[in-house]
Design a protein around this motif. Structure first.
Motif: not given
Length: 183
Positions: A4-10, A100-110
């Motif tokens: 249902k939900s996605m945490a996105v780090f970017c 979140a139910d899912v974790f995703v990383a997109l391009p980003g820094g430290a």
């Protein structure tokens, strides 16, 4: 799997290639179309802003989590479905992980890498069984993937732990892989 939900780090920056902003926005739009809630760092700038704006414009639900100290640095987004202002980065990551139910990383820094690695580490030691994904836009994460393989080769990571990571090169591929994932 159904999520249902996605945490996105970017990134809170735009990056040097316009594809990063474009794909962040596209992911936000697709999450709205799929009726998935976007959980992210709460900023209105860079890839984070492009993603959250696209999700909102497409009628999606967006929950931001931002530390008080970064509220003005990263320019907190004021039009979100929900904005949680927390005291520390630790609280930010814990809140995002809870939501979140899912974790995703997109391009980003430290910061992007640190946040994603923390949830990946939590999966390795059994704190959760939520998918940890890399959206490898234009090969951005290729050096990181090589480094993970290197840690396995040198005996610092069990090869089975590499299986915790879902790596996709497109938004559609990511959503399809998650949909087909057995839990």
């Amino acid at each position: 799997m159904e999520f249902k939900s996605m945490a996105v780090f970017c990134g809170s920056r735009t990056g040097s290639d316009s594809i990063y902003m474009k794909m962040a926005g596209y992911l936000g739009k697709k999450l709205a179309q799929e009726k998935k809630t976007l959980i992210y760092g709460g900023s209105h700038v860079g890839c984070m802003g492009a993603m959250s704006d696209a999700c909102l414009e497409a009628g999606g639900q967006v929950i931001g989590v931002i530390p008080e100290k970064l509220k003005n640095v990263e320019v907190a987004h004021q039009q979100l479905t929900e904005l949680h202002v927390v005291k520390t980065m630790h609280e930010r990551k814990a809140k995002m992980a809870d939501l979140a139910d899912v974790f995703v990383a997109l391009p980003g820094g430290a910061g992007t890498l640190e946040e994603w690695f923390e949830v990946f580490t939590w999966s390795q030691i059994g704190y959760h069984q939520k998918p940890c994904c890399l959206l490898n836009i234009n090969g951005f994460f290729d050096p990181l993937i090589a480094m993970l393989d290197h840690t396995i080769d040198k005996g610092f990571m069990d090869p089975s732990q590499r299986d915790f990571i879902m790596i996709e090169t497109s938004v559609e591929g990511l959503l399809e892989a998650l949909q087909n994932k057995k839990v």
